[in-house]
Enzyme design. Structure first.
Site, PDB file in Angstrom:
ATOM      1  N   VAL A   1       3.593   0.890   2.688  1.00  0.00           N
ATOM      2  CA  VAL A   1       3.348  -0.243   3.575  1.00  0.00           C
ATOM      3  C   VAL A   1       3.810  -1.529   2.896  1.00  0.00           C
ATOM      4  O   VAL A   1       3.434  -1.814   1.756  1.00  0.00           O
ATOM      5  CB  VAL A   1       1.860  -0.318   3.981  1.00  0.00           C
ATOM      6  CG1 VAL A   1       1.632  -1.457   4.957  1.00  0.00           C
ATOM      7  CG2 VAL A   1       1.416   1.001   4.599  1.00  0.00           C
TER       8      VAL A   1
ATOM      9  N   ASN B   1      -8.892   3.709   5.425  1.00  0.00           N
ATOM     10  CA  ASN B   1      -8.267   3.430   6.711  1.00  0.00           C
ATOM     11  C   ASN B   1      -8.989   2.328   7.481  1.00  0.00           C
ATOM     12  O   ASN B   1      -8.835   2.199   8.696  1.00  0.00           O
ATOM     13  CB  ASN B   1      -8.186   4.709   7.551  1.00  0.00           C
ATOM     14  CG  ASN B   1      -7.177   5.689   6.959  1.00  0.00           C
ATOM     15  OD1 ASN B   1      -6.279   5.300   6.225  1.00  0.00           O
ATOM     16  ND2 ASN B   1      -7.348   6.974   7.264  1.00  0.00           N
TER      17      ASN B   1
ATOM     18  N   LYS C   1       4.875  -0.228   8.046  1.00  0.00           N
ATOM     19  CA  LYS C   1       4.638   1.065   7.408  1.00  0.00           C
ATOM     20  C   LYS C   1       5.880   1.921   7.587  1.00  0.00           C
ATOM     21  O   LYS C   1       6.329   2.134   8.716  1.00  0.00           O
ATOM     22  CB  LYS C   1       3.426   1.717   8.064  1.00  0.00           C
ATOM     23  CG  LYS C   1       3.026   3.038   7.478  1.00  0.00           C
ATOM     24  CD  LYS C   1       1.657   3.406   8.015  1.00  0.00           C
ATOM     25  CE  LYS C   1       1.267   4.811   7.715  1.00  0.00           C
ATOM     26  NZ  LYS C   1      -0.086   5.116   8.192  1.00  0.00           N
TER      27      LYS C   1
ATOM     28  N   ASP D   1      -4.546   3.141  10.482  1.00  0.00           N
ATOM     29  CA  ASP D   1      -3.990   4.470  10.204  1.00  0.00           C
ATOM     30  C   ASP D   1      -4.374   5.473  11.302  1.00  0.00           C
ATOM     31  O   ASP D   1      -5.268   6.306  11.131  1.00  0.00           O
ATOM     32  CB  ASP D   1      -4.455   4.960   8.829  1.00  0.00           C
ATOM     33  CG  ASP D   1      -3.673   6.188   8.377  1.00  0.00           C
ATOM     34  OD1 ASP D   1      -2.853   6.700   9.163  1.00  0.00           O
ATOM     35  OD2 ASP D   1      -3.890   6.636   7.238  1.00  0.00           O
TER      36      ASP D   1
ATOM     37  N   PHE E   1       1.296   9.356   3.632  1.00  0.00           N
ATOM     38  CA  PHE E   1       2.376   9.425   4.601  1.00  0.00           C
ATOM     39  C   PHE E   1       3.363   8.257   4.489  1.00  0.00           C
ATOM     40  O   PHE E   1       4.559   8.426   4.668  1.00  0.00           O
ATOM     41  CB  PHE E   1       1.758   9.449   6.007  1.00  0.00           C
ATOM     42  CG  PHE E   1       2.741   9.330   7.105  1.00  0.00           C
ATOM     43  CD1 PHE E   1       3.521  10.412   7.474  1.00  0.00           C
ATOM     44  CD2 PHE E   1       2.899   8.132   7.787  1.00  0.00           C
ATOM     45  CE1 PHE E   1       4.435  10.303   8.505  1.00  0.00           C
ATOM     46  CE2 PHE E   1       3.804   8.017   8.824  1.00  0.00           C
ATOM     47  CZ  PHE E   1       4.575   9.109   9.173  1.00  0.00           C
ATOM     48  N   GLY E   2       2.836   7.086   4.195  1.00  0.00           N
ATOM     49  CA  GLY E   2       3.726   5.928   4.251  1.00  0.00           C
ATOM     50  C   GLY E   2       3.598   4.931   3.125  1.00  0.00           C
ATOM     51  O   GLY E   2       2.599   4.883   2.401  1.00  0.00           O
TER      52      GLY E   2
ATOM     53  N   GLY F   1       0.813  -1.211   0.000  1.00  0.00           N
ATOM     54  CA  GLY F   1       0.000   0.000   0.000  1.00  0.00           C
ATOM     55  C   GLY F   1       0.841   1.254   0.000  1.00  0.00           C
ATOM     56  O   GLY F   1       1.958   1.266   0.496  1.00  0.00           O
ATOM     57  N   VAL F   2       0.271   2.271  -0.598  1.00  0.00           N
ATOM     58  CA  VAL F   2       0.941   3.568  -0.617  1.00  0.00           C
ATOM     59  C   VAL F   2      -0.069   4.594  -0.127  1.00  0.00           C
ATOM     60  O   VAL F   2      -1.176   4.687  -0.663  1.00  0.00           O
ATOM     61  CB  VAL F   2       1.401   3.943  -2.038  1.00  0.00           C
ATOM     62  CG1 VAL F   2       2.146   5.267  -2.031  1.00  0.00           C
ATOM     63  CG2 VAL F   2       2.266   2.846  -2.635  1.00  0.00           C
TER      64      VAL F   2
ATOM     65  N   ASP G   1      -9.785  10.512  11.172  1.00  0.00           N
ATOM     66  CA  ASP G   1      -9.523  10.262   9.752  1.00  0.00           C
ATOM     67  C   ASP G   1     -10.152   8.933   9.341  1.00  0.00           C
ATOM     68  O   ASP G   1      -9.563   8.153   8.578  1.00  0.00           O
ATOM     69  CB  ASP G   1      -8.015  10.257   9.482  1.00  0.00           C
ATOM     70  CG  ASP G   1      -7.684  10.396   7.991  1.00  0.00           C
ATOM     71  OD1 ASP G   1      -8.537  10.910   7.243  1.00  0.00           O
ATOM     72  OD2 ASP G   1      -6.585   9.978   7.574  1.00  0.00           O
TER      73      ASP G   1
HETATM   74  N1  LIG Z   1      -2.014  -3.409   8.455  1.00  0.00           N
HETATM   75  C1  LIG Z   1      -2.158  -3.422   7.137  1.00  0.00           C
HETATM   76  N2  LIG Z   1      -2.430  -4.573   6.502  1.00  0.00           N
HETATM   77  C2  LIG Z   1      -2.574  -4.574   5.166  1.00  0.00           C
HETATM   78  N3  LIG Z   1      -2.486  -3.490   4.381  1.00  0.00           N
HETATM   79  C3  LIG Z   1      -2.206  -2.319   4.956  1.00  0.00           C
HETATM   80  C4  LIG Z   1      -2.028  -2.220   6.360  1.00  0.00           C
HETATM   81  N4  LIG Z   1      -1.769  -0.960   6.672  1.00  0.00           N
HETATM   82  C5  LIG Z   1      -1.787  -0.276   5.511  1.00  0.00           C
HETATM   83  N5  LIG Z   1      -2.047  -1.094   4.482  1.00  0.00           N
HETATM   84  C6  LIG Z   1      -2.135  -0.681   3.046  1.00  0.00           C
HETATM   85  O1  LIG Z   1      -1.365   0.482   2.867  1.00  0.00           O
HETATM   86  C7  LIG Z   1      -2.187   1.593   2.477  1.00  0.00           C
HETATM   87  C8  LIG Z   1      -1.687   2.850   3.148  1.00  0.00           C
HETATM   88  O2  LIG Z   1      -1.711   2.675   4.540  1.00  0.00           O
HETATM   89  P1  LIG Z   1      -2.064   3.848   5.555  1.00  0.00           P
HETATM   90  O3  LIG Z   1      -3.439   4.321   5.333  1.00  0.00           O
HETATM   91  O4  LIG Z   1      -1.763   3.394   6.926  1.00  0.00           O
HETATM   92  O5  LIG Z   1      -1.010   4.936   5.063  1.00  0.00           O
HETATM   93  P2  LIG Z   1      -1.068   6.512   5.122  1.00  0.00           P
HETATM   94  O6  LIG Z   1       0.118   6.994   4.393  1.00  0.00           O
HETATM   95  O7  LIG Z   1      -1.198   6.940   6.536  1.00  0.00           O
HETATM   96  O8  LIG Z   1      -2.383   6.843   4.359  1.00  0.00           O
HETATM   97  P3  LIG Z   1      -3.161   8.211   4.226  1.00  0.00           P
HETATM   98  O9  LIG Z   1      -3.013   8.557   2.787  1.00  0.00           O
HETATM   99  O10 LIG Z   1      -4.549   7.793   4.590  1.00  0.00           O
HETATM  100  O11 LIG Z   1      -2.580   9.187   5.186  1.00  0.00           O
HETATM  101  C9  LIG Z   1      -3.577   1.185   2.865  1.00  0.00           C
HETATM  102  O12 LIG Z   1      -4.546   1.789   2.081  1.00  0.00           O
HETATM  103  C10 LIG Z   1      -3.550  -0.324   2.683  1.00  0.00           C
HETATM  104  O13 LIG Z   1      -3.770  -0.661   1.335  1.00  0.00           O
HETATM  105 MG   LIG Z   2      -4.397   5.961   5.318  1.00  0.00          MG
END
Ligand SMILES: Nc1ncnc2c1ncn2[C@@H]1O[C@H](COP(=O)(O)OP(=O)(O)OP(=O)(O)O)[C@@H](O)[C@H]1O
Ligand SMILES: [Mg+2]
Length: 597
Positions: free
Chosen positions: A246, A359, A261, A406, A243-244, A239-240, A354
């Protein structure tokens, strides 16, 4: 945020030393990648006489530290090390009422040394003496903060104390130990280490009540360690986010899969540092619920933040919705789980801020596993009357659990520090900066998420449609029952007071009436209840064991007392004989048995 001026022990002392003006800019220092020297916080304590007979010390004097930073090269100025070594050892020997000689390494002292010298204990015990300062390996930088810890603002203690006076801790260094650490634990640690420190702490404890310092946090840069490659095998990028990145990773040691992440940008020293820490703090406090993504650990590496979480094998709700929307039966499960997760977050006086389909994560467990658990239980507990249901479960497909993840925007509901989430899911009042009831902001986001999951998406980012969703004009979803449509309208009500709480959603007839529940929903609820039951059964078993042990102990002690009494009477002789003959009999039979073999 400038980590050089905020939280490290160095910066504290630097500020007090007035040596600030000599410093290069934080940016240029980051480029240089210097190794910061952390000096002992004891160095500034009034307990250290300025001129002690025992001139040995561990780290450089703080005035020099900022101007002269040690690099990995062996060109470290010897004199500085000598001078500084002399000062620290001086302190240690003074406090222990005996000079420390190089061959002496009593347990207590070594613990003080290691706790105060940035891993440079060998400057004291090294037979080469202080003339030969050894460069500290980079990984030992983590030891610099061995006695420092962040205050997690989301722990119940911290939340409670937010309006109270703040705690000063070890060596007068706020933030040196977690404020949420129970005082008893703190004292226990100290009791085992050194009585002179204990006295010092006792003094500081008195100060606890007086001090009003702003909380500082550990600079991420000072906690950098290298774990990712050593401990994990990267499987894939899953995942992208904004912020991160994954990654799905396999832990080399425990063989389990995790989601790690990694912040996209280096966060240490940047404005994202707080956000990254926020996510970790929230996870650490909230990661123990079935409907919240579980947290395992977090660390800083190359100035990036890494968070090791439970891997949710079903991906995000958003990716599921990009393929299809959910049926009412599925929506009920989603609502049940997320309302339950929110209820848990809210019960900790925290808010998510959020909540959205991106999320919310899914875990899928084949129902066979639950059947298996059922069998184990049946073996343990006997027939519990659910056999038919267990058998039926075996034929049903995956059991899905929805989890809130998240947690980067989580904040205290009472002392909010709001970083707005995704505007597609936020209620109007938050965008108007009305933060009176943040719990209800989460409920609005859940309502919009339900609307999206039912087929109402993609959600508008602005424009008339965006306003309609916030003006109480949420369109009906034709495939949903009246009851369900009404609940979505209630959750997205323009007046936060009219929106239900997470608890009232949980108890809402849409989720509560048994007739309206689908088979898979009942299955899931049963699985949850069974899990609770498992825990209770285990507790019961443990309690039973304890009772047995106590009973046996009581029995033995009464038996001993009785036999002592009986011993004086004539009957006792007979009983005693009887017992002895029994014992003899047993022994004889064992011996004869053994002889037979
Ligand atoms: N625990 C997890 N298990 C499986 N996939 C995950 C997990 N955590 C995150 N992902 C994948 O990674 C993506 C990004 O994760 P996350 O929402 O935590 O990142 P973020 O950068 O904080 O996102 P945002 O753009 O919402 O700020 C998710 O949409 C999901 O597809
Ligand atoms: Mg997120």
């Amino acid at each position: 945020m400038d980590i050089f001026t905020e939280s490290s022990g160095i910066s504290d002392s630097m500020n007090s030393s007035g040596a600030e003006a000599d410093l290069p800019s934080p940016e240029s220092m980051m480029n240089m990648k210097p190794r910061k020297l952390t000096f002992s916080p004891m160095e500034n304590t009034p307990h250290i006489p300025a001129h002690s007979p025992h001139q040995m010390c561990i780290s450089p004097p703080y005035r020099k530290v900022r101007a002269l930073r040690l690099f990995d090269s062996p060109q470290t100025p010897k004199t500085i090390i000598q001078k500084s070594s002399a000062r620290n050892l001086n302190y240690l020997s003074t406090n222990n009422n005996a000079p420390i000689v190089s061959h002496q390494k009593p347990h207590i002292r070594s613990s003080i040394l290691s706790a105060t010298t940035n891993g440079q204990t060998n400057h004291i015990t090294n037979p080469c003496g202080p003339d030969r300062p050894k460069p500290v390996p980079l990984h030992n930088r983590a030891l610099a903060n061995i006695q420092s810890a962040n205050i997690n603002p989301f722990t119940p203690n911290s939340l409670l104390s937010q309006n109270k006076k703040r705690c000063r801790t070890m060596f007068g260094q706020e933030n040196a130990l977690n404020a949420s650490l129970p005082i008893s634990l703190l004292n226990n640690n100290l009791n085992t280490s050194n009585s002179s420190i204990k006295g010092h702490i006792a003094d500081d404890d008195d100060e606890v009540i007086e001090t009003h310092q702003a909380p500082k946090r550990l600079a991420l840069q000072d906690t950098n360690i290298s774990r990712y490659e050593k401990e994990f095998l990267e499987i894939s990028l899953i995942g992208v986010g904004e912020f991160g990145l994954v990654y799905q990773c396999l832990n080399r040691l425990d063989g389990c899969i995790y989601a790690i992440k990694k912040s996209i940008k280096p966060v240490a020293g940047s404005s994202f540092e707080k956000r990254a820490l926020n996510e970790v703090w929230a996870h650490a406090v909230l990661g123990k619920h079935d409907n919240v993504v579980r947290y395992y650990s977090a660390w800083a590496e190359d100035n990036h933040m890494l968070i090791q979480n439970e891997y949710c094998n079903g991906g995000s709700l958003q990716s599921l919705l990009s393929k299809r929307c959910l049926s009412e039966a599925e929506l009920r499960i989603l609502l049940l789980h997320i309302a339950e997760g929110l209820r848990y977050i809210h019960s900790n006086d925290l808010v998510h801020m959020d909540l959205k389909s991106g999320n919310i994560f899914l875990t899928k467990v084949p129902s066979k596993n639950h059947q298996h658990t059922g069998n184990v239980d049946r073996e343990m507990n006997g027939d519990d009357g659910f056999e038919d249901i267990y058998d039926e479960l075996a034929s049903t497909e995956n059991i899905i659990t929805y989890k809130i993840g998240d947690l980067g925007h989580v904040t205290s509901a009472k002392e909010a520090n709001i970083e707005e989430g995704d505007c597609r899911y936020l209620p109007n009042e938050i965008l108007q900066e009305d933060f009176r009831d943040l719990y209800k902001a989460d409920i609005f986001s859940l309502g919009v998420t339900m609307f999206e999951a039912a087929g109402g998406g993609p959600l508008p980012k602005n424009g008339p449609e965006w306003h309609m969703l916030r003006n109480g004009q949420v369109p009906d979803i034709p495939s949903l029952s009246r009851e369900f449509n009404d609940l979505i309208k209630l959750m997205t009500h323009p007046d936060p007071d009219k929106r239900p709480t997470s608890t009232s959603i949980f108890n809402h007839p849409v989720l509560c009436s048994l007739e309206s529940k689908s088979k898979s929903q009942l299955t899931q609820e049963l699985a949850i209840e069974k899990r609770k039951n498992d825990i209770l059964m285990k507790k019961l078993k443990e309690a039973k064991k304890l009772i047995k042990i106590y009973e046996q102990q009581a029995h033995t002690s009464t038996g001993t007392r009785l036999s002592l009494k009986v011993d004086s009477s004539s009957d006792s002789i007979q009983t005693d004989r009887c017992l002895r003959s029994n014992t003899r009999k047993r022994r004889t039979s064992r011996i004869s048995g053994g002889g037979g073999i």
